[in-house]
Design an enzyme around this catalytic site. Structure first.
Site, PDB file in Angstrom:
ATOM      1  N   ASP A   1       0.864  -1.170   0.000  1.00 38.72           N
ATOM      2  CA  ASP A   1       0.000   0.000   0.000  1.00 38.72           C
ATOM      3  C   ASP A   1       0.905   1.225   0.000  1.00 38.72           C
ATOM      4  OD1 ASP A   1      -1.967   1.876   0.319  1.00 38.72           O
ATOM      5  OD2 ASP A   1      -2.697   1.115   2.237  1.00 38.72           O
TER       6      ASP A   1
ATOM      7  N   ASP B   1      -7.478  -6.909   2.377  1.00 36.85           N
ATOM      8  CA  ASP B   1      -6.527  -6.888   3.482  1.00 36.85           C
ATOM      9  C   ASP B   1      -7.136  -6.109   4.625  1.00 36.85           C
ATOM     10  OD1 ASP B   1      -4.989  -4.039   4.002  1.00 36.85           O
ATOM     11  OD2 ASP B   1      -5.743  -4.182   1.958  1.00 36.85           O
TER      12      ASP B   1
ATOM     13  N   CYS C   1     -12.192 -26.386  13.649  1.00 41.01           N
ATOM     14  CA  CYS C   1     -11.117 -25.549  13.116  1.00 41.01           C
ATOM     15  C   CYS C   1      -9.799 -26.295  13.251  1.00 41.01           C
ATOM     16  CB  CYS C   1     -11.057 -24.227  13.884  1.00 41.01           C
ATOM     17  SG  CYS C   1      -9.719 -23.135  13.340  1.00 41.01           S
TER      18      CYS C   1
ATOM     19  N   CYS D   1      -6.738 -24.076  17.836  1.00 38.78           N
ATOM     20  CA  CYS D   1      -7.909 -24.912  18.101  1.00 38.78           C
ATOM     21  C   CYS D   1      -7.567 -26.399  18.222  1.00 38.78           C
ATOM     22  CB  CYS D   1      -8.955 -24.696  17.016  1.00 38.78           C
ATOM     23  SG  CYS D   1      -9.697 -23.050  17.081  1.00 38.78           S
TER      24      CYS D   1
ATOM     25  N   HIS E   1      -5.449 -17.959  15.234  1.00 39.00           N
ATOM     26  CA  HIS E   1      -6.828 -18.386  14.990  1.00 39.00           C
ATOM     27  C   HIS E   1      -7.593 -17.374  14.146  1.00 39.00           C
ATOM     28  CE1 HIS E   1     -10.841 -19.967  15.404  1.00 39.00           C
ATOM     29  NE2 HIS E   1     -11.221 -18.736  15.754  1.00 39.00           N
TER      30      HIS E   1
END
Length: 373
Positions: free
Chosen positions: A90, A269, A307, A312, A338
């Site tokens: 960016d 993003d 997951c 997890c 996660h």
């Protein structure tokens, strides 16, 4: 010219492949926000393990530290950060125009470093030079972000963005010719569509950006969540179908990802998922939870059933609750793994649903469950 193949369409939504010198991006895709050449709390190996395909760094921050010359000396952003895949940068316009006392002119912007007070000037030309030195596969043109939502400010910022795009494109062409002469990898320029909350300005900006024939498009600026879908329909109905589109800074909430993909965006993003994770706000299919709440102290279930992220698979809600309550660094790491895994794989599933023709059903099922509370 950047190669982009479209595999399947569903209205404005599409599944495709962006081909870069550092590999392919299978779209739609969530791009990790590696602002300072790192995704906060995560290593690049952890990003690879959780399934991220690409990262996006911020030119403004990298100009301040460690400096683009050092990154170039290291062999470019990918080598410097040990990321073995496609990279975006960016321009940092959002951050620069959020600074106090920034001096804006038709030539560019002047500001003081928040680190040591050093004076900096960034122009469209120097932004392109910096991004080529950083060595990202895909650059965003230097754009002007309005500080208010007034139509007058939005229109002024849009016209300046267009003028700066012309200069970015001219400088990019020079730098590309030099790279070709030196047998260096290609790098690609995305024009940035502005116009804020005003759809007629967005349409005008999309037409102007498309007329410049860039390699792709970033969609940025100020817009409300409620109006995002309509704005994206306006913009992406105008932008050429055969070029990729990146939705800048959006993807904190699942609805953003679904609305973005449904209305023609290919990559996204956002720093939101890892920022929320560091504060204990964690995604599950049944909505976000605050793992710091006392009800999780004796909860020995995984954070999210089904997951397969490292968090997890190996740890319980009770353990995460303990880590946050004792302010352990590991809490931020596991939570970030996660949340980043959650958004990356949600967009991966969006891609699969477009390919197999079930996108609308998947969207309805996912969002009805996630927002059921």
């Amino acid at each position: 010219m950047l190669k982009f193949d479209i595999e399947k369409r569903d209205g404005l939504a599409r599944a495709g492949i962006i081909h870069t010198p550092h590999g392919e991006i299978y779209t739609p895709a969530f791009v990790g926000a590696a602002t300072r050449a790192t995704v906060k709390a995560l290593t690049m190996q952890e990003m690879r393990d959780l399934g991220s395909q690409a990262i996006l760094a911020n030119t403004y921050h990298l100009i301040l530290r460690p400096g683009t010359d050092l990154i170039k000396e290291a062999g470019g952003l990918a080598k410097f950060s040990s990321w073995h895949g496609p990279t975006f940068t960016d321009s940092g316009g959002f951050q620069i125009f959020s600074l106090p006392n920034v001096k804006i002119s038709e030539n560019g912007v002047k500001f003081k470093s928040h680190i040591d007070g050093a004076n900096f000037e960034i122009t469209p030309e120097s932004s392109m030079q910096a991004q080529w030195a950083i060595g990202s596969d895909i650059h965003m043109a230097f754009d002007h972000l309005a500080k208010s939502e007034s139509r007058q400010d939005m229109e002024k910022a849009m016209h300046r963005t267009h003028a700066w795009l012309d200069r970015c494109a001219a400088e990019n062409e020079k730098l590309a010719a030099m790279a070709h002469k030196n047998n260096e990898p290609e790098q690609y320029l995305y024009a940035v569509v502005q116009g804020g909350i005003f759809n007629d300005l967005r349409a005008e900006s999309a037409k102007y950006c498309a007329s410049k024939n860039p390699d792709g498009f970033g969609i940025g600026g100020v817009f409300t969540a409620d109006g995002m879908a309509e704005m994206l329909q306006t913009v992406n109905s105008i932008l050429p179908e055969n070029k990729p589109r990146h939705l800048l800074g959006m993807g904190q909430e699942p609805i953003d990802l679904f609305d973005g993909a449904e209305n023609g965006c290919d990559t996204f993003d956002c720093v939101g998922p890892t920022r929320m994770a560091r504060n204990g706000s964690l995604y599950t299919l049944d909505g976000r939870i605050n793992i710091k709440n006392s009800k999780y102290k004796h909860d020995f279930a995984p954070l999210m059933s089904g997951c397969d992220c490292e968090c997890c698979k190996n740890y319980t809600r009770a353990y995460l609750h303990h880590l946050f309550k004792t302010d352990e660094i590991t809490a931020k790491i596991l939570a970030s793994i996660h949340n980043e895994h959650f958004v990356v794989h949600t967009v991966d599933q969006i891609r699969e649903s477009i390919l197999d023709g079930t996108f609308k059903d998947y969207k309805a099922q996912f969002l009805s469950r996630y927002y059921s509370k």
